[in-house]
Design a protein around this motif. Structure first.
Motif, mmCIF file in Angstrom:
data_model
loop_
_atom_site.group_PDB
_atom_site.id
_atom_site.type_symbol
_atom_site.label_atom_id
_atom_site.label_comp_id
_atom_site.label_asym_id
_atom_site.label_seq_id
_atom_site.Cartn_x
_atom_site.Cartn_y
_atom_site.Cartn_z
ATOM 1 N N ASN A 176 0.759 -1.218 -0.103
ATOM 2 C CA ASN A 176 0.188 -0.130 0.002
ATOM 3 C C ASN A 176 0.809 1.113 -0.146
ATOM 4 O O ASN A 176 0.682 2.293 -0.626
ATOM 5 C CB ASN A 176 -1.035 0.050 1.015
ATOM 6 C CG ASN A 176 -2.012 0.959 1.053
ATOM 7 O OD1 ASN A 176 -2.861 1.120 0.289
ATOM 8 N ND2 ASN A 176 -2.277 1.786 1.955
ATOM 9 N N GLU A 177 1.880 1.193 0.910
ATOM 10 C CA GLU A 177 2.752 2.364 0.897
ATOM 11 C C GLU A 177 3.574 2.580 -0.482
ATOM 12 O O GLU A 177 3.873 3.675 -0.925
ATOM 13 C CB GLU A 177 3.753 2.089 2.060
ATOM 14 C CG GLU A 177 3.279 2.496 3.652
ATOM 15 C CD GLU A 177 2.317 3.864 3.500
ATOM 16 O OE1 GLU A 177 3.380 4.749 3.058
ATOM 17 O OE2 GLU A 177 1.482 3.977 4.047
ATOM 18 N N LEU A 178 3.823 1.423 -1.170
ATOM 19 C CA LEU A 178 4.637 1.453 -2.380
ATOM 20 C C LEU A 178 3.759 2.285 -3.418
ATOM 21 O O LEU A 178 4.149 2.927 -4.208
ATOM 22 C CB LEU A 178 4.823 0.204 -2.779
ATOM 23 C CG LEU A 178 5.287 0.076 -4.258
ATOM 24 C CD1 LEU A 178 6.771 1.037 -4.499
ATOM 25 C CD2 LEU A 178 5.578 -1.492 -4.697
ATOM 26 N N LEU A 179 2.252 1.690 -3.528
ATOM 27 C CA LEU A 179 1.520 2.443 -4.419
ATOM 28 C C LEU A 179 1.091 3.817 -4.159
ATOM 29 O O LEU A 179 1.172 4.709 -5.123
ATOM 30 C CB LEU A 179 0.135 1.722 -4.231
ATOM 31 C CG LEU A 179 0.119 0.043 -4.963
ATOM 32 C CD1 LEU A 179 -1.176 -0.791 -4.667
ATOM 33 C CD2 LEU A 179 0.611 0.033 -6.429
ATOM 34 N N ILE A 180 1.296 4.019 -2.839
ATOM 35 C CA ILE A 180 1.143 5.614 -2.491
ATOM 36 C C ILE A 180 2.240 6.360 -3.040
ATOM 37 O O ILE A 180 2.002 7.497 -3.448
ATOM 38 C CB ILE A 180 0.651 5.643 -0.874
ATOM 39 C CG1 ILE A 180 -0.594 5.313 -0.699
ATOM 40 C CG2 ILE A 180 0.921 7.329 -0.569
ATOM 41 C CD1 ILE A 180 -0.877 5.209 0.967
ATOM 42 N N ASP A 181 3.586 5.962 -2.807
ATOM 43 C CA ASP A 181 4.575 6.696 -3.174
ATOM 44 C C ASP A 181 4.699 6.634 -4.666
ATOM 45 O O ASP A 181 4.934 7.898 -5.149
ATOM 46 C CB ASP A 181 5.893 5.917 -2.685
ATOM 47 C CG ASP A 181 6.366 5.800 -1.297
ATOM 48 O OD1 ASP A 181 5.405 6.931 -0.629
ATOM 49 O OD2 ASP A 181 6.776 5.023 -0.724
ATOM 50 N N LEU A 182 4.148 5.556 -5.637
ATOM 51 C CA LEU A 182 4.200 5.734 -6.787
ATOM 52 C C LEU A 182 3.278 6.700 -7.426
ATOM 53 O O LEU A 182 3.346 7.444 -8.375
ATOM 54 C CB LEU A 182 3.888 4.592 -7.448
ATOM 55 C CG LEU A 182 4.997 3.406 -7.411
ATOM 56 C CD1 LEU A 182 4.463 1.923 -7.756
ATOM 57 C CD2 LEU A 182 6.193 3.713 -8.308
ATOM 58 N N HIS A 183 1.907 6.902 -6.706
ATOM 59 C CA HIS A 183 1.123 7.745 -7.041
ATOM 60 C C HIS A 183 1.497 9.159 -6.757
ATOM 61 O O HIS A 183 1.505 10.182 -7.580
ATOM 62 C CB HIS A 183 -0.256 7.738 -6.471
ATOM 63 C CG HIS A 183 -1.354 8.526 -6.548
ATOM 64 N ND1 HIS A 183 -1.938 9.277 -5.550
ATOM 65 C CD2 HIS A 183 -1.803 9.299 -7.740
ATOM 66 C CE1 HIS A 183 -2.924 10.120 -6.132
ATOM 67 N NE2 HIS A 183 -2.738 9.986 -7.529
ATOM 68 N N HIS A 184 2.153 9.289 -5.611
ATOM 69 C CA HIS A 184 2.876 10.882 -5.372
ATOM 70 C C HIS A 184 3.919 11.194 -6.409
ATOM 71 O O HIS A 184 4.007 12.348 -6.598
ATOM 72 C CB HIS A 184 3.396 10.716 -4.050
ATOM 73 C CG HIS A 184 2.364 10.625 -2.903
ATOM 74 N ND1 HIS A 184 2.586 10.854 -1.635
ATOM 75 C CD2 HIS A 184 0.856 10.839 -2.711
ATOM 76 C CE1 HIS A 184 1.638 10.769 -0.936
ATOM 77 N NE2 HIS A 184 0.480 10.809 -1.837
ATOM 78 N N ASP A 185 4.666 10.148 -6.991
ATOM 79 C CA ASP A 185 5.719 10.470 -8.025
ATOM 80 C C ASP A 185 4.785 10.895 -9.133
ATOM 81 O O ASP A 185 5.352 11.879 -9.906
ATOM 82 C CB ASP A 185 6.343 9.219 -8.241
ATOM 83 C CG ASP A 185 7.642 8.948 -7.368
ATOM 84 O OD1 ASP A 185 7.840 9.800 -6.505
ATOM 85 O OD2 ASP A 185 7.997 7.775 -7.160
ATOM 86 N N PHE A 186 3.835 10.311 -9.596
ATOM 87 C CA PHE A 186 2.915 10.520 -10.697
ATOM 88 C C PHE A 186 2.446 12.434 -10.579
ATOM 89 O O PHE A 186 2.513 12.757 -11.506
ATOM 90 C CB PHE A 186 1.741 9.938 -10.904
ATOM 91 C CG PHE A 186 0.619 10.051 -11.799
ATOM 92 C CD1 PHE A 186 0.969 9.895 -13.158
ATOM 93 C CD2 PHE A 186 -0.350 10.825 -11.471
ATOM 94 C CE1 PHE A 186 -0.213 10.094 -14.310
ATOM 95 C CE2 PHE A 186 -1.347 11.136 -12.336
ATOM 96 C CZ PHE A 186 -1.233 10.796 -13.633
ATOM 97 N N LYS A 187 2.107 12.576 -9.366
ATOM 98 C CA LYS A 187 1.746 14.025 -8.961
ATOM 99 C C LYS A 187 2.689 14.652 -9.198
ATOM 100 O O LYS A 187 2.808 15.976 -9.888
ATOM 101 C CB LYS A 187 0.950 13.940 -7.660
ATOM 102 C CG LYS A 187 -0.256 13.051 -7.641
ATOM 103 C CD LYS A 187 -0.977 13.138 -6.467
ATOM 104 C CE LYS A 187 -1.822 14.493 -6.329
ATOM 105 N NZ LYS A 187 -2.836 14.460 -4.941
#
Length: 244
Positions: A176-187
């Motif tokens: 879950n933290e990995l996916l959040i980090d990837l999403h924040h990278d996208f933003k």
């Protein structure tokens, strides 16, 4: 895109961060906000249009629950060829509804379109061949989500389809933290600052409560859907179809 259309809502430090709301301020920048925040959004919208071309049945209703500015409604209006289909878009934000009506009227289609201000929990689903919940369920109180999905199932004609798009919470904390980090990278790649990312995350904490994929699948099966498939995922955003 002009500066007035650019999402700068969280660009300056706020002394107090209020819960996120789909108000007039958000309406003004919503297309920019959604395109820079939700990976694959255009793919999802285009696919909703394609699915409506295939699954809309003549003489039935098509529902866009939580229609916001009408992106999914417009995609369906442009794609449906069956006769006597009525597309009904519903949103509880008066600012969204007002602007949505303007957007929808700018596009041609064979289907009648009605945009309403209202609570989707109180909306009757009747004679439906397609229902869309595009990043809407996550803003509904968790304890009433099952009853909403059940109401949709009951209101669908045989062969009718539900398109459900949501932000996910992975069951595994590390993932879950990995996916959040990837999403924040996208933003970040789309120009959002650390301050904007942090302040918006705080604003959403109390109003957006995502489920895991397993919860979504169980909820759909419990409502009676036998044909369920996740067709899209990018980071922690996904879309699935459920066919009656």
């Amino acid at each position: 895109m002009t500066n007035s259309d650019t999402d700068l809502i969280f660009s300056s430090k706020k002394s107090q961060i209020k819960d996120f709301a789909f108000d007039e301020q958000v309406v003004e920048v919503f297309p920019d906000m959604i395109s820079r925040s939700v990976p694959g959004y255009n793919t999802i919208i285009n696919t909703i249009g394609n699915l409506s071309h295939q699954y809309a049945q003549a003489n039935t209703n098509i529902y866009d629950l939580g229609c916001s500015l009408g992106a999914a409604t417009i995609a369906m209006k442009k794609s449906i060829v069956q006769k006597n289909c009525s597309i009904i878009g519903i949103d509880n934000s008066s600012a969204m509804v007002e602007r949505c009506k303007m957007h929808v009227n700018a596009f041609k289609g064979v289907s009648n379109v009605e945009i309403r201000e209202g609570n989707i929990l109180e909306t009757e689903i009747n004679n439906a061949s397609m229902v869309v919940l595009n990043f809407t369920l996550q803003f509904i109180e968790p304890e009433v989500r099952q009853s909403l999905i059940q109401k949709i199932y009951d209101g669908l004609q045989p062969g009718g389809i539900l398109v459900l798009s949501e932000k996910l919470e992975a069951a595994d904390d590390v993932c879950n933290e990995l996916l959040i980090d990837l999403h924040h990278d996208f933003k970040r790649a789309n120009g959002y600052s650390e301050l904007e990312i942090a302040q918006k995350r705080t604003a959403l904490e109390n109003v957006m409560r995502p489920d895991s994929l397993d919860v979504h699948l169980s909820r759909l099966k419990d409502s009676g859907f036998n044909h369920v498939n996740q067709w899209f995922q990018c980071f922690n955003f996904m879309s699935l179809v459920a066919i009656k």
